[in-house]
Scaffold this motif. Structure first.
Motif, PDB file in Angstrom:
ATOM      1  N   LEU A  23       0.930  -0.901   0.279  1.00 54.12           N
ATOM      2  CA  LEU A  23       0.394  -0.220  -0.209  1.00 54.12           C
ATOM      3  C   LEU A  23       0.402   1.169  -0.130  1.00 54.12           C
ATOM      4  CD1 LEU A  23      -2.875  -1.214   2.742  1.00 54.12           C
ATOM      5  CD2 LEU A  23      -2.558  -0.542   0.160  1.00 54.12           C
ATOM      6  N   LYS A  24       1.954   1.154   0.049  1.00 53.41           N
ATOM      7  CA  LYS A  24       3.049   1.861   0.733  1.00 53.41           C
ATOM      8  C   LYS A  24       3.457   3.210  -0.956  1.00 53.41           C
ATOM      9  CE  LYS A  24       7.512   3.760   1.893  1.00 53.41           C
ATOM     10  NZ  LYS A  24       8.760   3.502   2.361  1.00 53.41           N
ATOM     11  N   PRO A  25       3.421   2.600  -2.307  1.00 50.46           N
ATOM     12  CA  PRO A  25       3.069   3.393  -3.262  1.00 50.46           C
ATOM     13  C   PRO A  25       2.099   4.281  -3.052  1.00 50.46           C
ATOM     14  CG  PRO A  25       4.235   1.365  -3.473  1.00 50.46           C
ATOM     15  CD  PRO A  25       3.914   1.417  -2.432  1.00 50.46           C
ATOM     16  N   PHE A  26       0.603   3.276  -3.255  1.00 50.61           N
ATOM     17  CA  PHE A  26      -0.540   3.601  -3.688  1.00 50.61           C
ATOM     18  C   PHE A  26      -0.513   5.377  -2.250  1.00 50.61           C
ATOM     19  CE2 PHE A  26      -4.818   4.187  -1.983  1.00 50.61           C
ATOM     20  CZ  PHE A  26      -5.424   4.493  -3.349  1.00 50.61           C
ATOM     21  N   LEU A  27      -0.002   4.859  -1.575  1.00 55.05           N
ATOM     22  CA  LEU A  27      -0.459   5.900   0.260  1.00 55.05           C
ATOM     23  C   LEU A  27       0.375   7.145  -0.274  1.00 55.05           C
ATOM     24  CD1 LEU A  27      -0.616   3.772   3.113  1.00 55.05           C
ATOM     25  CD2 LEU A  27      -2.685   5.064   1.664  1.00 55.05           C
ATOM     26  N   MET A  28       1.307   7.302  -1.265  1.00 53.47           N
ATOM     27  CA  MET A  28       2.767   7.871  -1.279  1.00 53.47           C
ATOM     28  C   MET A  28       2.197   8.803  -2.676  1.00 53.47           C
ATOM     29  SD  MET A  28       5.581   8.211   0.284  1.00 53.47           S
ATOM     30  CE  MET A  28       6.151   9.652  -0.143  1.00 53.47           C
ATOM     31  N   HIS A  29       1.378   8.537  -3.819  1.00 54.95           N
ATOM     32  CA  HIS A  29       0.495   8.634  -4.979  1.00 54.95           C
ATOM     33  C   HIS A  29      -0.556  10.099  -4.153  1.00 54.95           C
ATOM     34  CE1 HIS A  29       2.758   7.292  -7.874  1.00 54.95           C
ATOM     35  NE2 HIS A  29       2.649   6.128  -8.049  1.00 54.95           N
ATOM     36  N   ILE A  30      -1.347   9.077  -3.388  1.00 53.25           N
ATOM     37  CA  ILE A  30      -2.437  10.298  -2.647  1.00 53.25           C
ATOM     38  C   ILE A  30      -1.786  11.225  -1.923  1.00 53.25           C
ATOM     39  CG2 ILE A  30      -4.307   9.539  -0.458  1.00 53.25           C
ATOM     40  CD1 ILE A  30      -4.900   7.268  -1.928  1.00 53.25           C
ATOM     41  N   LEU A  31      -0.671  11.512  -1.098  1.00 57.24           N
ATOM     42  CA  LEU A  31      -0.323  12.112  -0.811  1.00 57.24           C
ATOM     43  C   LEU A  31       0.114  13.533  -1.689  1.00 57.24           C
ATOM     44  CD1 LEU A  31       0.418  13.134   2.617  1.00 57.24           C
ATOM     45  CD2 LEU A  31       2.878  11.886   2.317  1.00 57.24           C
ATOM     46  N   GLN A  32       1.130  12.782  -2.610  1.00 61.95           N
ATOM     47  CA  GLN A  32       1.300  13.371  -3.124  1.00 61.95           C
ATOM     48  C   GLN A  32       0.807  14.575  -3.703  1.00 61.95           C
ATOM     49  OE1 GLN A  32       4.088  11.654  -6.479  1.00 61.95           O
ATOM     50  NE2 GLN A  32       5.652  11.330  -4.728  1.00 61.95           N
ATOM     51  N   PHE A  33      -0.135  13.821  -4.012  1.00 65.71           N
ATOM     52  CA  PHE A  33      -1.489  14.929  -4.737  1.00 65.71           C
ATOM     53  C   PHE A  33      -2.739  15.301  -3.968  1.00 65.71           C
ATOM     54  CE2 PHE A  33      -6.404  15.097  -5.659  1.00 65.71           C
ATOM     55  CZ  PHE A  33      -6.578  15.132  -7.070  1.00 65.71           C
ATOM     56  N   ILE A  34      -2.142  15.158  -2.785  1.00 64.06           N
ATOM     57  CA  ILE A  34      -3.031  16.205  -1.600  1.00 64.06           C
ATOM     58  C   ILE A  34      -1.798  17.095  -1.723  1.00 64.06           C
ATOM     59  CG2 ILE A  34      -3.581  16.299   1.012  1.00 64.06           C
ATOM     60  CD1 ILE A  34      -4.355  13.466   0.525  1.00 64.06           C
ATOM     61  N   CYS A  35      -0.861  17.876  -1.785  1.00 68.38           N
ATOM     62  CA  CYS A  35      -0.238  17.819  -1.744  1.00 68.38           C
ATOM     63  C   CYS A  35       0.188  18.856  -2.372  1.00 68.38           C
ATOM     64  CB  CYS A  35       1.594  17.756  -1.515  1.00 68.38           C
ATOM     65  SG  CYS A  35       2.052  17.087  -0.006  1.00 68.38           S
ATOM     66  N   GLY A  36       0.070  18.663  -3.528  1.00 68.00           N
ATOM     67  CA  GLY A  36      -0.405  19.347  -4.918  1.00 68.00           C
ATOM     68  C   GLY A  36      -1.860  20.414  -5.117  1.00 68.00           C
ATOM     69  N   LEU A  37      -2.638  19.441  -4.393  1.00 71.79           N
ATOM     70  CA  LEU A  37      -3.998  20.237  -4.270  1.00 71.79           C
ATOM     71  C   LEU A  37      -3.629  22.106  -3.055  1.00 71.79           C
ATOM     72  CD1 LEU A  37      -6.854  17.715  -4.562  1.00 71.79           C
ATOM     73  CD2 LEU A  37      -5.922  19.622  -6.031  1.00 71.79           C
ATOM     74  N   ILE A  38      -2.073  22.101  -2.384  1.00 67.23           N
ATOM     75  CA  ILE A  38      -3.009  23.026  -1.300  1.00 67.23           C
ATOM     76  C   ILE A  38      -2.655  23.851  -2.420  1.00 67.23           C
ATOM     77  CG2 ILE A  38      -1.429  23.888   0.475  1.00 67.23           C
ATOM     78  CD1 ILE A  38      -0.682  21.019   1.242  1.00 67.23           C
ATOM     79  N   LEU A  39      -1.725  24.509  -3.179  1.00 69.01           N
ATOM     80  CA  LEU A  39      -1.518  25.701  -3.390  1.00 69.01           C
ATOM     81  C   LEU A  39      -2.420  26.203  -4.248  1.00 69.01           C
ATOM     82  CD1 LEU A  39       0.813  28.320  -3.945  1.00 69.01           C
ATOM     83  CD2 LEU A  39       1.598  26.720  -5.890  1.00 69.01           C
ATOM     84  N   PRO A  40      -3.370  25.507  -5.490  1.00 70.29           N
ATOM     85  CA  PRO A  40      -4.365  25.893  -5.861  1.00 70.29           C
ATOM     86  C   PRO A  40      -5.498  25.828  -5.554  1.00 70.29           C
ATOM     87  CG  PRO A  40      -3.106  23.671  -7.161  1.00 70.29           C
ATOM     88  CD  PRO A  40      -2.545  23.804  -5.843  1.00 70.29           C
ATOM     89  N   LEU A  41      -5.429  25.264  -4.204  1.00 73.85           N
ATOM     90  CA  LEU A  41      -7.004  25.862  -3.663  1.00 73.85           C
ATOM     91  C   LEU A  41      -6.447  27.214  -2.862  1.00 73.85           C
ATOM     92  CD1 LEU A  41      -8.105  22.336  -1.774  1.00 73.85           C
ATOM     93  CD2 LEU A  41      -8.880  23.690  -3.759  1.00 73.85           C
ATOM     94  N   LEU A  42      -5.155  27.283  -1.817  1.00 74.08           N
ATOM     95  CA  LEU A  42      -4.464  28.774  -1.231  1.00 74.08           C
ATOM     96  C   LEU A  42      -5.492  29.879  -2.330  1.00 74.08           C
ATOM     97  CD1 LEU A  42      -3.856  29.771   1.096  1.00 74.08           C
ATOM     98  CD2 LEU A  42      -1.414  29.130  -0.166  1.00 74.08           C
ATOM     99  N   VAL A  43      -4.903  29.751  -3.500  1.00 72.18           N
ATOM    100  CA  VAL A  43      -5.150  30.545  -5.208  1.00 72.18           C
ATOM    101  C   VAL A  43      -6.297  30.589  -4.267  1.00 72.18           C
ATOM    102  CG1 VAL A  43      -4.381  31.234  -7.129  1.00 72.18           C
ATOM    103  CG2 VAL A  43      -2.520  30.151  -5.400  1.00 72.18           C
ATOM    104  N   LEU A  44      -6.915  30.093  -4.578  1.00 76.13           N
ATOM    105  CA  LEU A  44      -8.756  30.375  -4.814  1.00 76.13           C
ATOM    106  C   LEU A  44      -8.804  30.512  -3.788  1.00 76.13           C
ATOM    107  CD1 LEU A  44     -11.165  29.502  -6.760  1.00 76.13           C
ATOM    108  CD2 LEU A  44     -10.861  26.835  -5.688  1.00 76.13           C
ATOM    109  N   CYS A  45      -8.472  30.573  -2.198  1.00 73.01           N
ATOM    110  CA  CYS A  45      -9.722  31.337  -1.617  1.00 73.01           C
ATOM    111  C   CYS A  45      -9.237  32.598  -1.415  1.00 73.01           C
ATOM    112  CB  CYS A  45      -8.641  30.153  -0.320  1.00 73.01           C
ATOM    113  SG  CYS A  45      -9.297  28.739   0.359  1.00 73.01           S
TER     114      CYS A  45
END
Length: 281
Positions: A23-45
């Motif tokens: 599960l580690k690779p899958f969890l790492m991909h999810i974590l990367q995806f969530i981290c990648g959303l932080i900046l766009p969501l911050l800009v949107l806010c």
């Protein structure tokens, strides 16, 4: 605790460990995806807060809801799809033309010493010119019709594909060529079974760069001389002083570029894996 119980617990612990490891690779991909959303969501806010508090006039910074509603209106009217399809066709035709020329020249320069010495320096000089420098000359010979856009965008594709193909073939491991020589491969067999698989990751990487350059060149050309396409929509919005259309175009260009690059990155990883397996064989 009996020996059988200890062994059962050990097996259970080992099984859980294997599950976590898988599960580690899958969890790492999810974590990367969530981290990648932080900046766009911050800009949107920040965008939403700035629009509500009117840090800038609405004519300059429209609210995100207005941009979304404008996008829906253009979608329902069919203007957004039709212009996006036109831009996509330009990209496809330009990439096919530019990558064909880049691949052909790259293979020729890599396999021909004479071409490297006498022709490659001139081609390298020509590829240093930015696309904007070619536009006035192309307008004289091609006008401002579709041919101008296709040729201009193709020029942006040729350089990265040519360089990547040339370097990919030049860096084919020497021991692979020696093995082909031992097996007395013909020139075509050597190219097809050795050079092509070994250089394929570099070629795909160059094609990836070429497509992204083509997408950027497309927007520039459509902003400069076009009556159709995503770039034209942005020009139309500027002429009407509707900044929501311009912001919609910017977001659409960014999202399309992101998805294009993600798909090409996945293809590039696959070709690198294929090349590694081929070398291992």
């Amino acid at each position: 605790m009996s020996l059988s119980q200890v062994e059962a617990q050990s097996v259970t612990w080992q099984s859980d460990r294997n599950v976590l490891k898988n599960l580690k690779p899958f969890l790492m991909h999810i974590l990367q995806f969530i981290c990648g959303l932080i900046l766009p969501l911050l800009v949107l806010c920040i965008w939403e807060i700035a629009a509500r508090r009117q840090w800038l006039p609405e004519q300059i910074l429209p609210a995100p809801q207005l941009v979304w509603s404008t996008s829906l209106e253009l979608w329902q009217s069919g203007d957004l799809q039709s212009n996006f399809i036109i831009s996509s066709k330009r990209i496809i035709y330009s990439v096919l033309l530019g990558s064909t020329i880049g691949l052909t020249l790259g293979i020729w320069f890599a396999l021909s010493k004479s071409a490297q010495q006498y022709i490659l320096p001139s081609i390298q000089l020509l590829t240093r010119f930015p696309i904007i420098g070619w536009i006035p000359l192309l307008m004289i010979f091609l006008g401002i019709d579709e041919a101008l856009k296709i040729v201009a965008i193709s020029l942006a594709v040729i350089s990265p594909v040519l360089i990547a193909t040339f370097k990919g073939i030049q860096h084919v491991p020497q021991h692979l060529l020696e093995v082909a020589s031992v097996y007395q491969f013909s020139k075509w067999q050597t190219f097809n079974k050795v050079i092509l698989p070994a250089s394929l990751p570099a070629v795909i990487s160059g094609l990836r760069q070429g497509i992204m350059q083509a997408w950027l060149a497309l927007v520039f050309v459509e902003l400069l001389a076009s009556s159709e396409g995503i770039g034209y929509l942005m020009v139309w919005g500027r002429q009407l002083m509707q900044m929501d259309i311009i912001y919609m175009g910017i977001i659409l260009i960014g999202l399309t570029g992101f998805f294009l690059d993600s798909i090409l990155a996945a293809i590039e990883r696959f070709t690198r894996f294929y090349s590694t397996r081929t070398r291992g064989v």
